[in-house]
Every structure is written in structure tokens, then in C-alpha cells.
Design a protein around this motif. Structure first.
Motif, PDB file in Angstrom:
ATOM      1  N   UNK A   5      -9.456  71.540 -35.683  1.00 13.61           N
ATOM      2  CA  UNK A   5      -9.396  71.613 -37.137  1.00 13.61           C
ATOM      3  C   UNK A   5      -8.196  70.817 -37.619  1.00 13.61           C
ATOM      4  N   UNK A   6      -7.187  71.501 -38.094  1.00 19.21           N
ATOM      5  CA  UNK A   6      -6.012  70.790 -38.585  1.00 19.21           C
ATOM      6  C   UNK A   6      -5.278  70.128 -37.435  1.00 19.21           C
ATOM      7  N   UNK A   7      -4.966  68.851 -37.543  1.00 17.94           N
ATOM      8  CA  UNK A   7      -4.316  68.143 -36.439  1.00 17.94           C
ATOM      9  C   UNK A   7      -2.854  68.526 -36.303  1.00 17.94           C
ATOM     10  N   UNK A   8      -2.412  68.525 -35.055  1.00 17.67           N
ATOM     11  CA  UNK A   8      -0.973  68.520 -34.801  1.00 17.67           C
ATOM     12  C   UNK A   8      -0.553  67.066 -34.658  1.00 17.67           C
ATOM     13  N   UNK A   9       0.710  66.794 -34.883  1.00 16.47           N
ATOM     14  CA  UNK A   9       1.163  65.408 -34.774  1.00 16.47           C
ATOM     15  C   UNK A   9       1.205  64.986 -33.318  1.00 16.47           C
ATOM     16  N   UNK A  10       1.128  63.672 -33.085  1.00 17.80           N
ATOM     17  CA  UNK A  10       1.200  63.167 -31.718  1.00 17.80           C
ATOM     18  C   UNK A  10       2.544  63.463 -31.089  1.00 17.80           C
ATOM     19  N   UNK A  11       3.570  63.705 -31.919  1.00 16.84           N
ATOM     20  CA  UNK A  11       4.877  64.044 -31.349  1.00 16.84           C
ATOM     21  C   UNK A  11       4.821  65.364 -30.601  1.00 16.84           C
ATOM     22  N   UNK A  12       3.906  66.260 -31.018  1.00 19.60           N
ATOM     23  CA  UNK A  12       3.740  67.508 -30.285  1.00 19.60           C
ATOM     24  C   UNK A  12       3.236  67.222 -28.884  1.00 19.60           C
ATOM     25  N   UNK A  19       8.601  68.319 -22.080  1.00 23.78           N
ATOM     26  CA  UNK A  19       9.505  69.451 -21.928  1.00 23.78           C
ATOM     27  C   UNK A  19       8.859  70.785 -21.603  1.00 23.78           C
ATOM     28  N   UNK A  20       7.542  70.886 -21.616  1.00 22.68           N
ATOM     29  CA  UNK A  20       6.904  72.197 -21.470  1.00 22.68           C
ATOM     30  C   UNK A  20       7.319  72.908 -20.202  1.00 22.68           C
ATOM     31  N   UNK A  21       7.376  72.166 -19.115  1.00 19.66           N
ATOM     32  CA  UNK A  21       7.762  72.807 -17.849  1.00 19.66           C
ATOM     33  C   UNK A  21       9.059  72.237 -17.291  1.00 19.66           C
ATOM     34  N   UNK A  22       9.663  71.348 -17.983  1.00 20.86           N
ATOM     35  CA  UNK A  22      10.995  70.841 -17.624  1.00 20.86           C
ATOM     36  C   UNK A  22      11.084  70.417 -16.173  1.00 20.86           C
ATOM     37  N   UNK A  23      10.076  69.748 -15.668  1.00 14.51           N
ATOM     38  CA  UNK A  23      10.093  69.328 -14.264  1.00 14.51           C
ATOM     39  C   UNK A  23       9.984  67.832 -14.148  1.00 14.51           C
ATOM     40  N   UNK A  24      10.777  67.191 -13.295  1.00 11.52           N
ATOM     41  CA  UNK A  24      10.710  65.751 -13.124  1.00 11.52           C
ATOM     42  C   UNK A  24       9.459  65.353 -12.345  1.00 11.52           C
ATOM     43  N   UNK A  25       8.970  64.188 -12.620  1.00 10.77           N
ATOM     44  CA  UNK A  25       7.805  63.669 -11.920  1.00 10.77           C
ATOM     45  C   UNK A  25       8.216  62.354 -11.283  1.00 10.77           C
ATOM     46  N   UNK A  26       8.524  62.388 -10.019  1.00 12.83           N
ATOM     47  CA  UNK A  26       9.024  61.206  -9.337  1.00 12.83           C
ATOM     48  C   UNK A  26       7.890  60.488  -8.624  1.00 12.83           C
ATOM     49  N   UNK A 277      -0.489  55.361 -22.884  1.00 13.03           N
ATOM     50  CA  UNK A 277       0.481  55.598 -21.818  1.00 13.03           C
ATOM     51  C   UNK A 277       1.551  56.556 -22.333  1.00 13.03           C
ATOM     52  N   UNK A 278       1.725  57.667 -21.677  1.00 10.47           N
ATOM     53  CA  UNK A 278       2.721  58.658 -22.085  1.00 10.47           C
ATOM     54  C   UNK A 278       4.112  58.049 -21.894  1.00 10.47           C
ATOM     55  N   UNK A 279       4.924  58.021 -22.925  1.00 15.46           N
ATOM     56  CA  UNK A 279       6.183  57.265 -22.842  1.00 15.46           C
ATOM     57  C   UNK A 279       7.341  57.991 -22.184  1.00 15.46           C
ATOM     58  N   UNK A 280       7.399  59.327 -22.267  1.00 17.08           N
ATOM     59  CA  UNK A 280       8.575  60.041 -21.776  1.00 17.08           C
ATOM     60  C   UNK A 280       8.159  61.316 -21.062  1.00 17.08           C
ATOM     61  N   UNK A 282       8.079  64.350 -17.809  1.00 20.13           N
ATOM     62  CA  UNK A 282       7.684  64.408 -16.405  1.00 20.13           C
ATOM     63  C   UNK A 282       6.429  63.610 -16.099  1.00 20.13           C
ATOM     64  N   UNK A 283       5.581  63.364 -17.101  1.00 20.64           N
ATOM     65  CA  UNK A 283       4.364  62.576 -16.892  1.00 20.64           C
ATOM     66  C   UNK A 283       4.487  61.178 -17.486  1.00 20.64           C
ATOM     67  N   UNK A 284       5.706  60.714 -17.667  1.00 21.90           N
ATOM     68  CA  UNK A 284       5.918  59.363 -18.190  1.00 21.90           C
ATOM     69  C   UNK A 284       5.198  58.346 -17.301  1.00 21.90           C
ATOM     70  N   UNK A 285       4.485  57.437 -17.942  1.00 17.07           N
ATOM     71  CA  UNK A 285       3.751  56.417 -17.206  1.00 17.07           C
ATOM     72  C   UNK A 285       2.307  56.791 -16.932  1.00 17.07           C
ATOM     73  N   UNK A 286       1.947  58.080 -17.119  1.00 23.96           N
ATOM     74  CA  UNK A 286       0.558  58.494 -16.935  1.00 23.96           C
ATOM     75  C   UNK A 286      -0.290  57.956 -18.085  1.00 23.96           C
ATOM     76  N   UNK A 287      -1.439  57.392 -17.732  1.00 27.23           N
ATOM     77  CA  UNK A 287      -2.323  56.825 -18.737  1.00 27.23           C
ATOM     78  C   UNK A 287      -3.443  57.799 -19.055  1.00 27.23           C
TER      79      UNK A 287
END
Length: 340
Positions: A5-12, A19-26, A277-280, A282-287
Motif C-alpha cells: 500500500x503506502x510506500x516506504x522510502x528506498x532509504x528504509x 544495519x538490521x543485524x549489524x554484521x559485516x559481509x566479507x 546494486x545495494x550501496x552500503x 553488510x550486503x553492499x555490492x549485492x545486486x
């Protein structure tokens, strides 16, 4: 429940993935293995698997001591893939450098009769301590055998040990695992892990917030029998599959399968497909296979036992749009499904 229904912004979306799980993705991680002294009085072999790199057997002769066993395992790993960099640590440990994500480590200790072995890495997805089959209640010296399992996280080491006599000499794998589970599970959450009893093995799932530096499994037995092993997943991407059924506008059913256990699934919506492409985070670089037209995160849900269903109502603004799931912290993505 979620609503198209009502959109959330892409910043969400970016915020959740970051930051949801605060874990690095190496993209590469070091694997640490630490051993105690073998007590075997006959030649035996241990199995080392580093999938998808390969696997090999290390021959352990009687009386070689902990350093001799460590050296044999190092040589086996180098045979698996000569390009792997393996370095000794002290006299009882080693490190395998730069293993890529989705590597599964399998270590079967054979009949070495070792009290406790460790396999650890940074931010692992999960692992197991296994006791397969029936075990001799005596060790190589004729004393009652002991069985050990546990975990390592940034909080520290949590282990449990139980003897054959405490088990009334009923040393079958499920009985051993149940007894160890009862001692470990009540405290596991304090160490940032979830331990599940699964018959002849204990399954471990790590909270990445507690394994920023290290996470691993502990396993071992002084019994003469083989069957004790440990596994560790260095970030697993499973075949995450998404289905949408129903009608839009109206009731819609979202179903998934193949999700990594212990993960959080993000339900992502966009009005077009693409290659975002996710910019930042733990999943940065995931398409993602979604475009940027009204790209948004609608909700987050637990992965459950790897599959599940959510029922909701699709608003008119969702009709003709596309949905994809992403699992955090593994960053596995599902197929794209069109809102019916």
C-alpha cells in the motif's frame, strides 16, 4: 503482516540492509582450526572438507602428538588446493587464509580420541557438532570416554562435557547430543547463538552481532570410536525461492522456501525489474533484480525453518509490481515474482 500500500522510502531499504543485524559481509575469511592431542593407538585418518574447494584425508599415526596431527592436517589442506595459504599457529593450531563465502568446512576426527577440537571464522552463518552412530564407552587407555560440544563467539567459549557413566553407558549419538544440548542451550543465547537438538547432531546458528571477531563450533570425544565431527558454514547462500499467489487488489499469499535458517528476510518491492546494486552495509555490492521505480522495503520476517507463508492484502498501487526477498546476513536473494 505486510501491505502493498503506502510506500516506504528506498532509504528504509538501505538502512535495513546496512544495519538490521549489524554484521559485516566479507568476500574472504580466514579459517582457524585448533586441536588437542590425539590418543589413538592405531593408525587412523581424519577427513577435512573445504567445499567447494575439495576434500582429503590426513593420516594420523599413533604417538604423533598434537603438532604431528596439526602438520598432517595442514598437508591435507594443501593437497586439497595448492593455492590455499595455510599457516601454523603455535604447536596446536593453523589458519587457512582467504576462504570465500559459501565455503562449508567439514572436519571428521576419525578414531583419534581427541577431547576437543575447534573450527572458527569471522561471522560464520552456522555449524554443527555431530555424534554419528554408537560410541565405545571407553577411551584408548581403558578409561570411560567423555564427549564434548560447544561454541565460540566474541563473548567467549561455552562448552559442555559429559562422561559415559553420566549417560549410564548409553553412548549412542542421539543420547549424547540430547545430554549436551540440555547443558548448552540454556546459556547459548548469552553467547549470541541458538542451539537446536537434531538427533545425532547439535545445530548452531549465530547472531552476527556476536561474531564480529570470531564464531565457531567445538566438538570432540576421547572414545575409541569414529563418528564425531564438526561443520562450519562460512556464509551460506541457499536456493531461496519466492512464490506469490492471489489477486491484486485483494488477498495475496507470499510463500518462500530454501531460506537460510536463523536469518531475517527483507520483502523488497519495485514497479520494475532491473539491477539495483545495494550501496552500503553488510550486503553492499549485492545486486537485486529490481529497478529503482518505487523501490522500497515493505516488511521484514523471520526465515522460520527455511520455508513459510504470509497472507496479506495487496493495495491497488502494487498491481503489476515485482517482489524479491533478500536474506540477512547471508545476502542470498530469491527469484523475482510479479504481484498477481
Amino acid at each position: 503482516m505486510y501491505r502493498f500500500a503506502l510506500p516506504r522510502s528506498s532509504s528504509v531499504l538501505v538502512g535495513f540492509l546496512a544495519f538490521a543485524l549489524a554484521g559485516p559481509h566479507a568476500s574472504a575469511k580466514d579459517l582457524y582450526m585448533k586441536f588437542t592431542a590425539p590418543s589413538n593407538r592405531e593408525t587412523t585418518h581424519v577427513y577435512v572438507g573445504l567445499e567447494p574447494y575439495g576434500s582429503d584425508l590426513a593420516r594420523i599415526e599413533p604417538g604423533v602428538g598434537v603438532t604431528g596431527k596439526r602438520n598432517a592436517i595442514r598437508e591435507a589442506i594443501q593437497r586439497i588446493n595448492p593455492g590455499l595459504v595455510v599457516e601454523d599457529i603455535g604447536d596446536n593450531a593453523l589458519v587457512v587464509r582467504d576462504l570465500h563465502d559459501n565455503t562449508e568446512v567439514d572436519f571428521y576426527m576419525g578414531q583419534t580420541g581427541e577431547a576437543k577440537d575447534f573450527i572458527e571464522t569471522k561471522s560464520p552463518w552456522g555449524g554443527t557438532s555431530d555424534f554419528l552412530g554408537s560410541f565405545d564407552p571407553l577411551d584408548w587407555n581403558g578409561r570411560e570416554a567423555v564427549f564434548t560440544a560447544g561454541i565460540v563467539t566474541d563473548v567467549g567459549e561455552l562448552t559442555a562435557t559429559i562422561s559415559a557413566s553420566e549417560l549410564n553407558f548409553q553412548t549412542e549419538g542421539p543420547i549424547i547430543c540430547q545430554a549436551l544440548y540440555q547443558r548448552l542451550a540454556p546459556r547459548a543465547q548469552q553467547y549470541g547463538a541458538q542451539i537446536n537438538y537434531a538427533g545425532d547432531r547439535l545445530e548452531v546458528y549465530f547472531d552476527p552481532a556476536y561474531t564480529v571477531t570470531t564464531g565457531g563450533v567445538i566438538f570432540g570425544t576421547t572414545s575409541k570410536s569414529e563418528g564425531c565431527s564438526g561443520t562450519l558454514d562460512i556464509t551460506r547462500d541457499q536456493n531461496l525461492h519466492l512464490d506469490l499467489a492471489g489477486q491484486c487488489p485483494g488477498p495475496v499469499q507470499l510463500s518462500w522456501s530454501g531460506a537460510p535458517l536463523g536469518s531475517t528476510l527483507g520483502i523488497v518491492f519495485a514497479m520494475n525489474t532491473g539491477s539495483y546494486v545495494i550501496p552500503t552495509g553488510p550486503c553492499a555490492g549485492t545486486t537485486l533484480d529490481l529497478g529503482t521505480n518505487q523501490l522500497r522495503l515493505y516488511n521484514t520476517i523471520g526465515s522460520g525453518n527455511g520455508s513459510g507463508t504470509v497472507n496479506s492484502q495487496a493495495g491497488p498501487g502494487a498491481c503489476g509490481g515485482y517482489v524479491q526477498l533478500i536474506a540477512v546476513p547471508s545476502c542470498a536473494t530469491s527469484n523475482v515474482a510479479r504481484v498477481p
